[in-house]
Design a protein around this motif. Structure first.
Motif, PDB file in Angstrom:
ATOM      1  N   MET A 131       0.838  -1.198   0.000  1.00 12.06           N
ATOM      2  CA  MET A 131       0.000   0.000   0.000  1.00 12.06           C
ATOM      3  C   MET A 131       0.877   1.254   0.000  1.00 12.06           C
ATOM      4  N   PRO A 132       0.569   2.234  -0.842  1.00 12.43           N
ATOM      5  CA  PRO A 132       1.344   3.484  -0.853  1.00 12.43           C
ATOM      6  C   PRO A 132       1.109   4.290   0.422  1.00 12.43           C
ATOM      7  N   PHE A 133       2.101   5.123   0.759  1.00  7.57           N
ATOM      8  CA  PHE A 133       2.018   5.984   1.926  1.00  7.57           C
ATOM      9  C   PHE A 133       2.525   7.374   1.584  1.00  7.57           C
ATOM     10  N   LEU A 134       2.010   8.349   2.303  1.00  7.60           N
ATOM     11  CA  LEU A 134       2.561   9.694   2.300  1.00  7.60           C
ATOM     12  C   LEU A 134       3.052  10.003   3.705  1.00  7.60           C
ATOM     13  N   ILE A 135       4.269  10.492   3.814  1.00  8.08           N
ATOM     14  CA  ILE A 135       4.757  11.000   5.089  1.00  8.08           C
ATOM     15  C   ILE A 135       4.445  12.486   5.113  1.00  8.08           C
ATOM     16  N   VAL A 136       3.690  12.909   6.107  1.00 10.26           N
ATOM     17  CA  VAL A 136       3.290  14.316   6.234  1.00 10.26           C
ATOM     18  C   VAL A 136       4.314  15.007   7.125  1.00 10.26           C
ATOM     19  N   ARG A 137       4.985  15.999   6.544  1.00 13.42           N
ATOM     20  CA  ARG A 137       6.052  16.701   7.264  1.00 13.42           C
ATOM     21  C   ARG A 137       5.683  18.170   7.437  1.00 13.42           C
ATOM     22  N   GLU A 138       5.757  18.644   8.681  1.00 12.82           N
ATOM     23  CA  GLU A 138       5.399  20.017   9.029  1.00 12.82           C
ATOM     24  C   GLU A 138       6.426  20.522  10.027  1.00 12.82           C
ATOM     25  N   LYS A 139       6.905  21.748   9.823  1.00 11.73           N
ATOM     26  CA  LYS A 139       7.960  22.282  10.677  1.00 11.73           C
ATOM     27  C   LYS A 139       7.516  22.286  12.133  1.00 11.73           C
ATOM     28  N   ASN A 140       8.447  21.877  13.005  1.00  7.60           N
ATOM     29  CA  ASN A 140       8.232  21.833  14.465  1.00  7.60           C
ATOM     30  C   ASN A 140       7.181  20.804  14.878  1.00  7.60           C
ATOM     31  N   GLN A 141       6.867  19.865  13.994  1.00  2.00           N
ATOM     32  CA  GLN A 141       5.940  18.784  14.301  1.00  2.00           C
ATOM     33  C   GLN A 141       6.578  17.452  13.938  1.00  2.00           C
ATOM     34  N   PRO A 142       6.266  16.373  14.659  1.00  7.67           N
ATOM     35  CA  PRO A 142       6.804  15.065  14.269  1.00  7.67           C
ATOM     36  C   PRO A 142       6.196  14.602  12.949  1.00  7.67           C
ATOM     37  N   ASP A 143       6.965  13.834  12.184  1.00  2.25           N
ATOM     38  CA  ASP A 143       6.439  13.274  10.941  1.00  2.25           C
ATOM     39  C   ASP A 143       5.263  12.355  11.239  1.00  2.25           C
ATOM     40  N   ARG A 144       4.265  12.350  10.340  1.00  4.65           N
ATOM     41  CA  ARG A 144       3.117  11.444  10.449  1.00  4.65           C
ATOM     42  C   ARG A 144       2.992  10.635   9.172  1.00  4.65           C
ATOM     43  N   ARG A 145       2.240   9.549   9.244  1.00 10.37           N
ATOM     44  CA  ARG A 145       2.026   8.727   8.054  1.00 10.37           C
ATOM     45  C   ARG A 145       0.562   8.808   7.632  1.00 10.37           C
ATOM     46  N   PHE A 146       0.339   8.679   6.326  1.00 10.21           N
ATOM     47  CA  PHE A 146      -1.021   8.639   5.790  1.00 10.21           C
ATOM     48  C   PHE A 146      -1.070   7.551   4.732  1.00 10.21           C
ATOM     49  N   ALA A 147      -1.917   6.558   4.939  1.00  8.29           N
ATOM     50  CA  ALA A 147      -2.043   5.452   3.986  1.00  8.29           C
ATOM     51  C   ALA A 147      -2.928   5.878   2.818  1.00  8.29           C
ATOM     52  N   VAL A 148      -2.426   5.668   1.608  1.00  6.89           N
ATOM     53  CA  VAL A 148      -3.182   6.015   0.405  1.00  6.89           C
ATOM     54  C   VAL A 148      -4.064   4.822   0.053  1.00  6.89           C
ATOM     55  N   ALA A 149      -5.301   4.854   0.513  1.00  5.97           N
ATOM     56  CA  ALA A 149      -6.241   3.761   0.265  1.00  5.97           C
ATOM     57  C   ALA A 149      -7.071   4.069  -0.974  1.00  5.97           C
ATOM     58  N   GLY A 150      -7.317   3.069  -1.788  1.00  4.80           N
ATOM     59  CA  GLY A 150      -8.121   3.264  -2.991  1.00  4.80           C
ATOM     60  C   GLY A 150      -7.293   3.750  -4.163  1.00  4.80           C
TER      61      GLY A 150
ATOM     62  N   SER B 285      -5.061  16.308  -6.200  1.00  4.17           N
ATOM     63  CA  SER B 285      -5.490  14.914  -6.114  1.00  4.17           C
ATOM     64  C   SER B 285      -4.337  14.011  -6.504  1.00  4.17           C
ATOM     65  N   LEU B 286      -4.328  12.829  -5.920  1.00  4.72           N
ATOM     66  CA  LEU B 286      -3.335  11.806  -6.231  1.00  4.72           C
ATOM     67  C   LEU B 286      -4.089  10.565  -6.664  1.00  4.72           C
ATOM     68  N   LEU B 287      -3.826  10.092  -7.883  1.00  8.01           N
ATOM     69  CA  LEU B 287      -4.589   8.958  -8.384  1.00  8.01           C
ATOM     70  C   LEU B 287      -3.700   7.958  -9.096  1.00  8.01           C
ATOM     71  N   ARG B 288      -4.159   6.713  -9.070  1.00  8.41           N
ATOM     72  CA  ARG B 288      -3.435   5.645  -9.767  1.00  8.41           C
ATOM     73  C   ARG B 288      -3.804   5.650 -11.239  1.00  8.41           C
TER      74      ARG B 288
ATOM     75  N   TYR C  29       5.787   7.233  -0.869  1.00 12.28           N
ATOM     76  CA  TYR C  29       6.412   5.912  -0.976  1.00 12.28           C
ATOM     77  C   TYR C  29       5.361   4.921  -1.457  1.00 12.28           C
ATOM     78  N   GLU C  30       5.727   4.087  -2.399  1.00 11.25           N
ATOM     79  CA  GLU C  30       4.781   3.116  -2.945  1.00 11.25           C
ATOM     80  C   GLU C  30       4.542   1.941  -2.014  1.00 11.25           C
ATOM     81  N   SER C  31       5.433   1.765  -1.031  1.00 10.57           N
ATOM     82  CA  SER C  31       5.248   0.665  -0.077  1.00 10.57           C
ATOM     83  C   SER C  31       6.060   0.944   1.180  1.00 10.57           C
ATOM     84  N   GLU C  32       5.749   0.204   2.249  1.00 12.29           N
ATOM     85  CA  GLU C  32       6.516   0.321   3.482  1.00 12.29           C
ATOM     86  C   GLU C  32       7.960  -0.095   3.255  1.00 12.29           C
ATOM     87  N   GLU C  33       8.162  -1.089   2.384  1.00 10.08           N
ATOM     88  CA  GLU C  33       9.520  -1.556   2.094  1.00 10.08           C
ATOM     89  C   GLU C  33      10.346  -0.463   1.438  1.00 10.08           C
TER      90      GLU C  33
END
Length: 239
Positions: A1-20, A46-49, A93-97
């Motif tokens: 499953m693809p993921f986006l790492i959300v990066r914001e200054k002075n905040q910890p990185d977060r993950r967002f799973a690209v479902a669908g 928008s982000l699409l396959r 990232y297209e996958s966790e790997e």
């Protein structure tokens, strides 16, 4: 499953799973990925396959969308690409790997969850172009800066925001240390990386010029400390 790492200054990185097959990104609560800040348009992109590829489409946003520092209206994205929207950086990232291969363990990041919706119903704040460029340039430096050993091409270090100590146990080695402690420290000033000499005995040179105190670094600069040579580069930047 693809993921986006959300990066914001002075905040910890977060993950967002690209479902669908497609997600909508923006400030509106109706978006799949909500970026709750007025620098982001309500419906920003928008982000699409598209077959085996993923494509990003800017939706006529107020502050635009960048991929690896280049403004785009639409185009493909691949593993490791950095997408900038307002004050946010998204790493695809297209996958966790793939993320793990790049040095990021997705499982260690908390899921993205916008903490505030105060800005969602306001008009998009237009950040002055020169200010937005400085913000994005700084974020790119933090993510893509590398120190490469010119003596051993297999060795490199990512300075980021944490000080990088030359001669310390976990830092770049110095061949001829003429004192205890560190010979130099590379640190983040808020806009660029600077190297500071910390030894009165072990010399520091940048591009062949001896440095007595500190020096800001630019892409392609060479650093020599106690006979050990390094190069400071920004990944993806042309010489």
């Amino acid at each position: 499953m693809p993921f986006l790492i959300v990066r914001e200054k002075n905040q910890p990185d977060r993950r967002f799973a690209v479902a669908g097959q497609e997600i909508l990104i923006g400030r509106s609560q109706k978006c799949d990925l909500v970026l709750a800040n007025v620098s982001v348009s309500r419906h920003h992109a928008s982000l699409l396959r598209d077959g085996s590829l993923w494509r990003l489409q800017d939706l006529k946003s107020g502050n635009g969308t960048l991929v690896n520092g280049t403004s785009v209206e639409q185009g493909p994205v691949k593993t490791g690409d950095q997408i900038n929207m307002g004050k946010f950086s998204l790493i695809f990232y297209e996958s966790e790997e793939d993320a793990l291969m790049a040095g990021t363990d997705i499982s260690e990041l908390t899921p993205h969850n916008p903490l505030s919706t105060a800005a969602l119903d306001t008009s998009t704040f237009q950040i002055p172009t020169e200010v937005l460029k400085r913000i994005r340039d700084s974020e790119s430096l933090l993510i893509h800066a590398r120190i490469l050993s010119m003596d051993d091409e297999s060795k490199s270090w990512t300075p980021g925001e944490e000080p990088l100590q030359f001669g310390a146990r976990n830092g770049p080695p110095v061949r001829r240390m003429l004192s205890f402690g560190t010979a130099a420290i590379l640190s983040w000033s808020g806009t660029r990386h600077e190297i500071k000499r910390t030894s009165l005995i072990t010399g520091l040179w940048v591009n062949g010029q001896e440095i007595e105190d500190r020096q800001g670094l630019n892409h392609g600069d060479t650093v020599e400390i106690g006979g050990s040579k390094y190069s400071y580069i920004i990944l993806g930047k042309r010489s």
